[in-house]
Design an enzyme around this catalytic site. Sequence first.
Site, mmCIF file in Angstrom:
data_model
loop_
_atom_site.group_PDB
_atom_site.id
_atom_site.type_symbol
_atom_site.label_atom_id
_atom_site.label_comp_id
_atom_site.label_asym_id
_atom_site.label_seq_id
_atom_site.Cartn_x
_atom_site.Cartn_y
_atom_site.Cartn_z
ATOM 1 N N GLY A 105 0.817 -1.205 0.000
ATOM 2 C CA GLY A 105 0.000 0.000 0.000
ATOM 3 C C GLY A 105 0.848 1.249 0.000
ATOM 4 O O GLY A 105 2.072 1.179 0.157
ATOM 5 N N THR A 109 0.649 4.900 5.436
ATOM 6 C CA THR A 109 -0.704 4.445 5.762
ATOM 7 C C THR A 109 -0.747 3.610 7.048
ATOM 8 O O THR A 109 -1.810 3.145 7.438
ATOM 9 C CB THR A 109 -1.291 3.618 4.595
ATOM 10 N N GLU A 333 -5.652 32.564 -10.305
ATOM 11 C CA GLU A 333 -6.450 31.851 -9.291
ATOM 12 C C GLU A 333 -7.934 32.174 -9.446
ATOM 13 O O GLU A 333 -8.791 31.301 -9.274
ATOM 14 C CB GLU A 333 -5.972 32.197 -7.869
HETATM 15 P P1 ATP Z 1 6.158 3.886 4.777
HETATM 16 O O1 ATP Z 1 5.550 3.032 3.725
HETATM 17 O O2 ATP Z 1 6.544 5.241 4.271
HETATM 18 O O3 ATP Z 1 7.205 3.211 5.595
HETATM 19 P P2 ATP Z 1 4.129 3.282 6.699
HETATM 20 O O4 ATP Z 1 2.934 2.824 5.941
HETATM 21 O O5 ATP Z 1 4.964 2.251 7.353
HETATM 22 O O6 ATP Z 1 4.976 4.255 5.810
HETATM 23 P P3 ATP Z 1 3.921 4.352 9.330
HETATM 24 O O7 ATP Z 1 5.398 4.514 9.483
HETATM 25 O O8 ATP Z 1 3.284 3.220 10.038
HETATM 26 O O9 ATP Z 1 3.574 4.303 7.786
HETATM 27 O O10 ATP Z 1 3.180 5.693 9.724
HETATM 28 C C1 ATP Z 1 3.859 6.926 9.899
HETATM 29 C C2 ATP Z 1 3.137 7.767 10.934
HETATM 30 O O11 ATP Z 1 1.877 8.187 10.405
HETATM 31 C C3 ATP Z 1 2.806 7.009 12.190
HETATM 32 O O12 ATP Z 1 3.816 7.162 13.150
HETATM 33 C C4 ATP Z 1 1.516 7.638 12.666
HETATM 34 O O13 ATP Z 1 1.771 8.795 13.428
HETATM 35 C C5 ATP Z 1 0.855 8.085 11.377
HETATM 36 N N1 ATP Z 1 -0.122 7.104 10.875
HETATM 37 C C6 ATP Z 1 -0.060 6.471 9.674
HETATM 38 N N2 ATP Z 1 -1.114 5.684 9.505
HETATM 39 C C7 ATP Z 1 -1.873 5.782 10.608
HETATM 40 C C8 ATP Z 1 -3.104 5.194 11.021
HETATM 41 N N3 ATP Z 1 -3.754 4.340 10.233
HETATM 42 N N4 ATP Z 1 -3.605 5.533 12.237
HETATM 43 C C9 ATP Z 1 -2.955 6.405 13.025
HETATM 44 N N5 ATP Z 1 -1.791 6.998 12.687
HETATM 45 C C10 ATP Z 1 -1.249 6.704 11.495
#
Ligand code: ATP
Length: 491
Positions: A105, A109, A333
Amino acid sequence: MSREVGLGLGTALLVFLALSGVDLAPLLFLAALSGGLYYIVRSRGPLLKNMDIAPAAAKQKITFADIGGQAAAIRELKEALDFIKEYNRVRDLGIRPLKGILFTGPPGTGKTMLARAAAAYIDSVFLAASGSEFVEMYAGVGAQRVRKLFAGAREMARRAGKQYALIFLDEIEILGGRRGQTTSHLEYDQTLNQLLVEMDGIKAADKVRVLVVGATNRVDMLDPALLRPGRFDRQVRVELPDRQGRLEILRLHTRNKPLAGDVNLEQIARETFGFSGAHLESLANEAAILAMREGVAQIHHRHFHEAVDKVMLGEVLDRRPSRQEMYRVAVHEAGHALVSELCQPGSVSSLTITPRGMALGYMRQAPRDDTYLYTREYMENQIAVMLGGLIAEEVLLGSRSTGAGNDLKQATALARQIIQSGMSELGVVEVESLPVEILHNALSNILNRQEQRLRSLIDQYAGVVQSVAAILVEQERISGDCLRRILQQAA
Ligand code: ATP
């Protein structure tokens, strides 16, 4: 710095002692012995210095309740994890253990959060590494790191008295890309082979059972060997949150913030179509920063409203364009806003000519329900809104400018989407196999039609564009309601 000073002083002392006739041999022998011992201890210490190998418990524990808008992903993940938790039944039935789960994804996210929550759910130690940490110029280094990672995971679980170790591999496509494709393919291939070997080596009877959780936003780049049964058996889609999901995430990230009574998180959730969880976290944070800058004790709705602009476009710039340039931006704009309002009354939320990030000005559309399907009429109207700025410049100022580069890109992308979806006069076609000339003509037809429509429209409403632009130059910002009042007066 202190290390260099220490070395310098030590050497000076040794030279002084040698010159004074002291026998340095035993001293040097002792120094060499302790140096050697230090080196051995260091190299056997933490197995992977750069990697995040703190047990989940040592960090702030993340549970599924901390993750918003991912109910479907959490359900699927929990199902897979329950399989792990019911170890005895799984073993008795002779089912092979689940070795890998793959999150796919867009970035931000919550994939990392889900992996951490999964570790807490099955009460395991948590190790995280990113695919790029395994990429080295030297053949064999990446493979050795993979070996160390798995050995480290088992050792850590043993020390912590846990049955499970969860290894999270972010950006797994870097380490697990299709073999034989990269220039230094030998190194990449060895690293991936090692990962496959380690995963194949996971047995149900292991004292510490390892679960590998991979994350990627490019599942198409993964080597098919990784996806075959017995490796990353489960794929969990982690999508951008919908409106309800965005609301949940906003609520989670404002839990610890003092909100004023006028804050309407539902409206913010509606306005933020396309935002990821990471964007929403940043939005809540920026709103709090804006409140602090203003010196107020609570965060108001206006702070959230402005924070949306900040997250989308970037920080307000100090750079001020000349008055002449400001007028051009204002006309541009106003052109966007006029067309948006005429195509869909009530659609403009506000427009501003405050330079932010890469944008000199910005028209914001009012929140609407998340939409996933578009008609040809809708797409054409969106193209018209995109081109409205450019044509307003042409009609009112007699020339176009380079400020519309991004608008043109978006308009062309929309026109391409019309062709791709079989909504153009070409009918159902495969865009990739169309001769360039035919594709070019079809794109031009769509764009030219809107240009012509816009010329007469903006000509007709030139007075409105001028009035809105004049107010913008004075006040830098005007609301959608003010624009609608001017439009009504002109009617
Ligand atoms: P990447 O693919 O860039 O590594 P990721 O999908 O692993 O990103 P995360 O590192 O889990 O994303 O999320 C980054 C931050 O965004 C989290 O620390 C949190 O603060 C916020 N966040 C992302 N998704 C959520 C969610 N579904 N609910 C709450 N907070 C979220």
